[in-house]
Scaffold this active site. Structure first.
Site, short mmCIF file in Angstrom:
data_model
loop_
_atom_site.label_atom_id
_atom_site.label_comp_id
_atom_site.label_asym_id
_atom_site.label_seq_id
_atom_site.Cartn_x
_atom_site.Cartn_y
_atom_site.Cartn_z
N ASP A 29 8.66 23.65 -55.75
CA ASP A 29 7.48 22.99 -55.14
C ASP A 29 7.45 21.74 -56.33
OD1 ASP A 29 4.87 22.08 -55.30
OD2 ASP A 29 4.06 23.90 -54.31
N HIS A 30 7.85 20.75 -55.50
CA HIS A 30 8.05 19.48 -56.65
C HIS A 30 6.88 19.05 -57.15
CE1 HIS A 30 6.68 17.00 -53.07
NE2 HIS A 30 6.31 16.02 -54.11
N LYS A 57 -2.71 6.09 -51.60
CA LYS A 57 -2.04 7.26 -52.12
C LYS A 57 -2.13 7.72 -53.41
CE LYS A 57 1.89 9.67 -52.68
NZ LYS A 57 2.04 10.98 -52.12
N VAL A 62 27.90 26.34 -42.79
CA VAL A 62 27.31 27.67 -43.49
C VAL A 62 27.34 29.06 -42.55
CG1 VAL A 62 25.86 26.51 -45.13
CG2 VAL A 62 24.88 26.89 -42.96
N HIS A 101 1.57 22.97 -52.26
CA HIS A 101 0.96 22.25 -53.25
C HIS A 101 -0.31 22.27 -54.01
CE1 HIS A 101 4.87 20.45 -52.35
NE2 HIS A 101 4.36 19.54 -51.32
N LYS A 148 -2.80 12.61 -44.29
CA LYS A 148 -1.80 11.23 -43.87
C LYS A 148 -2.67 9.99 -43.49
CE LYS A 148 2.14 13.85 -44.10
NZ LYS A 148 3.26 13.55 -45.22
N ARG A 153 28.78 19.85 -42.83
CA ARG A 153 29.81 19.82 -41.60
C ARG A 153 30.57 18.78 -41.74
NH1 ARG A 153 25.53 21.37 -37.27
NH2 ARG A 153 24.54 19.61 -38.38
N ASP A 161 2.11 22.19 -44.55
CA ASP A 161 2.95 21.40 -45.50
C ASP A 161 2.38 20.98 -46.96
OD1 ASP A 161 5.16 19.14 -45.29
OD2 ASP A 161 3.60 17.64 -45.45
N LYS A 187 5.63 17.80 -61.91
CA LYS A 187 4.85 16.28 -62.04
C LYS A 187 4.25 16.48 -63.60
CE LYS A 187 3.76 15.30 -57.42
NZ LYS A 187 4.19 13.81 -56.76
N GLU A 210 -2.71 10.72 -48.92
CA GLU A 210 -1.50 9.85 -48.62
C GLU A 210 -1.70 8.86 -47.91
OE1 GLU A 210 2.42 11.84 -48.36
OE2 GLU A 210 1.33 13.54 -47.63
P1 NDP Z 1 18.59 16.63 -43.91
O1 NDP Z 1 18.48 16.80 -42.24
O2 NDP Z 1 18.80 15.17 -44.30
O3 NDP Z 1 20.00 17.22 -44.40
C1 NDP Z 1 20.42 18.45 -43.85
C2 NDP Z 1 21.72 18.66 -44.41
O4 NDP Z 1 22.07 19.80 -44.16
C3 NDP Z 1 22.51 17.57 -44.13
O5 NDP Z 1 23.71 17.48 -45.18
C4 NDP Z 1 23.54 18.36 -43.06
O6 NDP Z 1 24.72 17.71 -42.85
C5 NDP Z 1 23.56 19.72 -43.40
N1 NDP Z 1 23.80 20.71 -42.35
C6 NDP Z 1 22.92 20.99 -41.35
N2 NDP Z 1 23.18 21.96 -40.58
C7 NDP Z 1 24.49 22.61 -41.30
C8 NDP Z 1 25.38 23.71 -41.21
N3 NDP Z 1 25.23 24.40 -40.31
N4 NDP Z 1 26.06 23.79 -42.11
C9 NDP Z 1 26.35 23.17 -43.24
N5 NDP Z 1 25.56 22.07 -43.29
C10 NDP Z 1 24.78 21.93 -42.50
O7 NDP Z 1 17.54 17.19 -44.68
P2 NDP Z 1 16.68 16.84 -45.92
O8 NDP Z 1 17.78 16.44 -47.02
O9 NDP Z 1 15.60 15.99 -45.58
O10 NDP Z 1 16.12 18.14 -46.34
C11 NDP Z 1 16.87 19.39 -46.99
C12 NDP Z 1 15.80 20.49 -47.23
O11 NDP Z 1 15.00 19.84 -48.29
C13 NDP Z 1 14.81 20.92 -46.18
O12 NDP Z 1 14.61 22.15 -46.48
C14 NDP Z 1 13.67 19.92 -46.40
O13 NDP Z 1 12.34 20.68 -45.90
C15 NDP Z 1 13.62 20.03 -48.00
N6 NDP Z 1 12.75 18.88 -48.28
C16 NDP Z 1 13.28 17.44 -48.06
C17 NDP Z 1 12.34 16.45 -48.45
C18 NDP Z 1 12.83 15.10 -48.22
O14 NDP Z 1 12.21 14.17 -48.72
N7 NDP Z 1 13.87 14.89 -47.67
C19 NDP Z 1 11.05 16.72 -49.20
C20 NDP Z 1 10.80 18.28 -49.51
C21 NDP Z 1 11.50 19.14 -49.04
P3 NDP Z 1 25.69 18.13 -41.71
O15 NDP Z 1 24.88 17.85 -40.34
O16 NDP Z 1 26.83 16.86 -41.57
O17 NDP Z 1 26.17 19.40 -41.50
C1 BG6 Z 2 5.95 17.08 -49.37
C2 BG6 Z 2 5.50 17.03 -47.86
O1 BG6 Z 2 6.18 18.28 -49.83
O2 BG6 Z 2 5.22 16.45 -50.31
C3 BG6 Z 2 5.22 15.51 -47.49
O3 BG6 Z 2 6.48 17.57 -47.03
C4 BG6 Z 2 4.47 14.79 -48.58
O4 BG6 Z 2 4.71 15.56 -46.19
C5 BG6 Z 2 5.06 15.04 -49.81
O5 BG6 Z 2 4.60 13.54 -48.07
C6 BG6 Z 2 4.07 14.46 -50.85
O6 BG6 Z 2 4.67 14.32 -52.03
P1 BG6 Z 2 4.32 13.18 -53.25
O7 BG6 Z 2 4.94 13.77 -54.30
O8 BG6 Z 2 4.88 11.79 -52.78
O9 BG6 Z 2 3.09 13.25 -53.37
#
Ligand code: NDP
Ligand code: BG6
Length: 489
Positions: free
Chosen positions: A175-176, A339, A84, A238, A334, A47, A233, A180, A214
């Site tokens: 599933d990251h 780790k 979106v 995983h 956690k 957004r 989680d 690995k 972790e």
């Molecule tokens: P963030 O909260 O950092 O980012 C969310 C994004 O979505 C931003 O770009 C935000 O931008 C956008 N967004 C939110 N609402 C809207 C909307 N209505 N329309 C369009 N865009 C929108 O989340 P993360 O990057 O941390 O996580 C993203 C996904 O990845 C999640 O499903 C999370 O569970 C998963 N994930 C994240 C990890 C991580 O390490 N960060 C690890 C594993 C999984 P804006 O507000 O400007 O719209």
């Molecule tokens: C993510 C979990 O899927 O995996 C986190 O949401 C966790 O809570 C992470 O910390 C662990 O991943 P890694 O690759 O650092 O072992």
């Protein structure tokens, strides 16, 4: 040089933490290695109102380079401010997608990467189809982040909404852990070695232990984590994926459909516990204060009376010919001691210890053979076996044969996200979770959650820097076994 792949990537949530921290750096690595060359373009959407230039500036920062190569890479990036949920705006996205498809000769290939809150997944997938962004010229693939639902019912609902717009083979559930290196090595070790696979069953293996430990807490993700907990989680995704790779039968061939079929078969034979079994075979924990760490309940965005678990340990049983009677113990948490991720395969002792006859000078009993797979941070494996020591007389002692990937080579190992984006570009679903895998994993986990929800836990119950609550040790000791990885107290 790698084979060049062409596609338009649309990153929904393109300004989020994951995109900047993992996705764009992984894309840059694919560019440097030649998988992406001229025929690719990226649209980031969120957004926030950014210009292409401003967005590129952020991407530049995220990949940590302003080299000539980086500038060429970044010139393929575009930005579209877009909510979106706003149906009307998809036409703007569509026009941009078509323009870039022509400009970069992308043959209609599209990857839609949903890196945003899961409650938007169904909406985005639906509009991509109804608003005509998905085209029939090339491939259209949907990559989605975790979590995939919060129980079986919500996962099913989500899946049904995605299935209206995308076929199962077009959906790539991340599933990251499957990206690995050492997780992918499980199949090589098992199915590439007679000496391993011929012993890989309940006749020779006493138990298998999977530990995902972790040392950090929930950091700034507490508002998500407190609604999830360690079971959802880490275990549902995983750990269940790792366990299914360890438990599955040999696939007919090393293809995504054959591997998935075997993983699903394994998960189908995982015993879903009744209430009493779930209560006995799973334990939970939440960390309190200690070692200069504040208690979980004092973290920002965590309620002072939170009953969310930050630790889980459990025992899994497969009711099939290969594994009947051999438990898989799992644990994750956690703020534990360290780790690391590892798998310990504990073999049965020889049925007879011929070295321990009356009057024998061999005083030490034979030790258990253990195959340890080091997943992270070190990568490799070790096999503990009994041998004679090289002294006078006859004394057996355990020795360890070890293979560890050279840390310099480890640095060259692609990051999970690089591998997974590459696989999605190739259309290879091997290292993604299929709907069936996800659904069986939820059915198992739901039963544990259900039982836990019946009774308030006695939290906090473990100290930061430990390996979890005493109950985790009791769980395995009750079976006259112990965790292979223990803290040296
Ligand atoms: P963030 O909260 O950092 O980012 C969310 C994004 O979505 C931003 O770009 C935000 O931008 C956008 N967004 C939110 N609402 C809207 C909307 N209505 N329309 C369009 N865009 C929108 O989340 P993360 O990057 O941390 O996580 C993203 C996904 O990845 C999640 O499903 C999370 O569970 C998963 N994930 C994240 C990890 C991580 O390490 N960060 C690890 C594993 C999984 P804006 O507000 O400007 O719209
Ligand atoms: C993510 C979990 O899927 O995996 C986190 O949401 C966790 O809570 C992470 O910390 C662990 O991943 P890694 O690759 O650092 O072992």
């Amino acid at each position: 040089m790698a084979t060049e792949r062409s596609a338009l990537f649309i990153f929904f949530g393109g300004t989020g933490d994951l995109a900047y921290r993992k996705l764009y750096p992984s894309m840059f690595n694919l560019y440097r290695k030649g998988t992406l060359q001229e025929k690719f373009a990226v649209i980031g959407t969120a957004r926030d109102k950014l210009t292409d230039e401003k967005f590129r500036e952020k991407v530049r920062k995220s990949i940590g380079s302003d080299s000539k190569e980086a500038e060429k890479f970044i010139s393929h990036f575009y930005y579209e401010a877009h909510d979106v949920t706003d149906q009307a705006h998809y036409s703007v996205l569509k026009a941009r997608a078509e323009e870039l498809d022509k400009k970069y000769k992308l043959s209609g290939n599209q990857i839609f990467y949903l890196s945003m809150a899961p409650n938007f997944f169904g909406t985005v997938a639906g509009y991509l189809r109804t608003e005509g962004i998905v085209n029939d010229n090339g491939f259209s693939r949907l990559v989605i982040e975790k979590p995939f639902g919060r129980d079986f019912e919500s996962a099913k609902e989500l899946n049904e909404s995605l299935a209206k717009s995308f076929k199962e083979e077009e959906i790539f559930r991340i599933d990251h852990y499957l990206g690995k290196e050492m997780i992918q090595n499980i199949e090589a070790l098992r199915f590439g070695n007679t000496i391993i696979e011929s012993l890989w069953n309940n006749r020779y293996i006493d138990n298998i232990q999977v530990t995902l430990s972790e040392s950090l807490g929930v950091e700034e993700r507490a508002s998500y984590y407190d609604k999830s907990g360690a079971l959802r989680d880490m275990v549902q995704n995983h750990i269940m994926q790792i366990v299914s790779l360890l438990a599955m039968e040999q696939p007919v061939a090393f293809t995504d459909s054959d591997i998935r079929a075997e993983k699903v078969k394994a998960l189908r034979s995982l015993r879903v516990y009744n209430v009493a079994e779930a209560a006995t075979n799973f334990v939970r924990g939440q960390y309190g204060a200690g070692n200069k760490v504040k208690p979980y309940r004092e973290e920002d965005n965590v309620p002072a009376d939170s009953t969310t678990e930050t630790f889980v340990a459990g025992k899994l049983m497969f009711d099939n010919y290969r594994w009947s009677g051999t438990p898989f113990y799992i644990r994750t948490g956690k703020v534990l001691a360290d780790k690391f991720t590892r798998v310990d395969v504990v073999f049965k002792k020889p049925l007879v210890d011929i070295f321990a006859f009356p009057g024998s000078t061999n005083t030490a009993p034979l030790d258990t053979n253990i195959l340890t797979l080091y997943i992270e941070p070190k990568a490799g494996f070790a096999l503990k076996i009994n041998a004679k020591n090289n002294e006078q007389g006859f004394q057996t002692e355990p020795v360890t044969m070890k293979y560890l990937v050279d840390p310099e080579d480890s640095k060259k190992t692609p990051e999970p996200y690089e591998r997974l984006i590459h696989d999605a570009l190739k259309g290879d679903g091997t290292n993604f979770s299929s709907w069936q895998e996800v659904s069986y994993a939820w059915k198992f986990v739901d039963q544990i959650r259900h039982v836990w929800d019946l009774q308030a836990p006695n939290f906090p119950n473990y100290t930061p820097g430990s390996m979890g609550p005493a109950a985790a040790d009791e769980l395995i000791e009750r079976d006259h076994r112990s965790w292979v990885y223990k803290l040296n107290k």
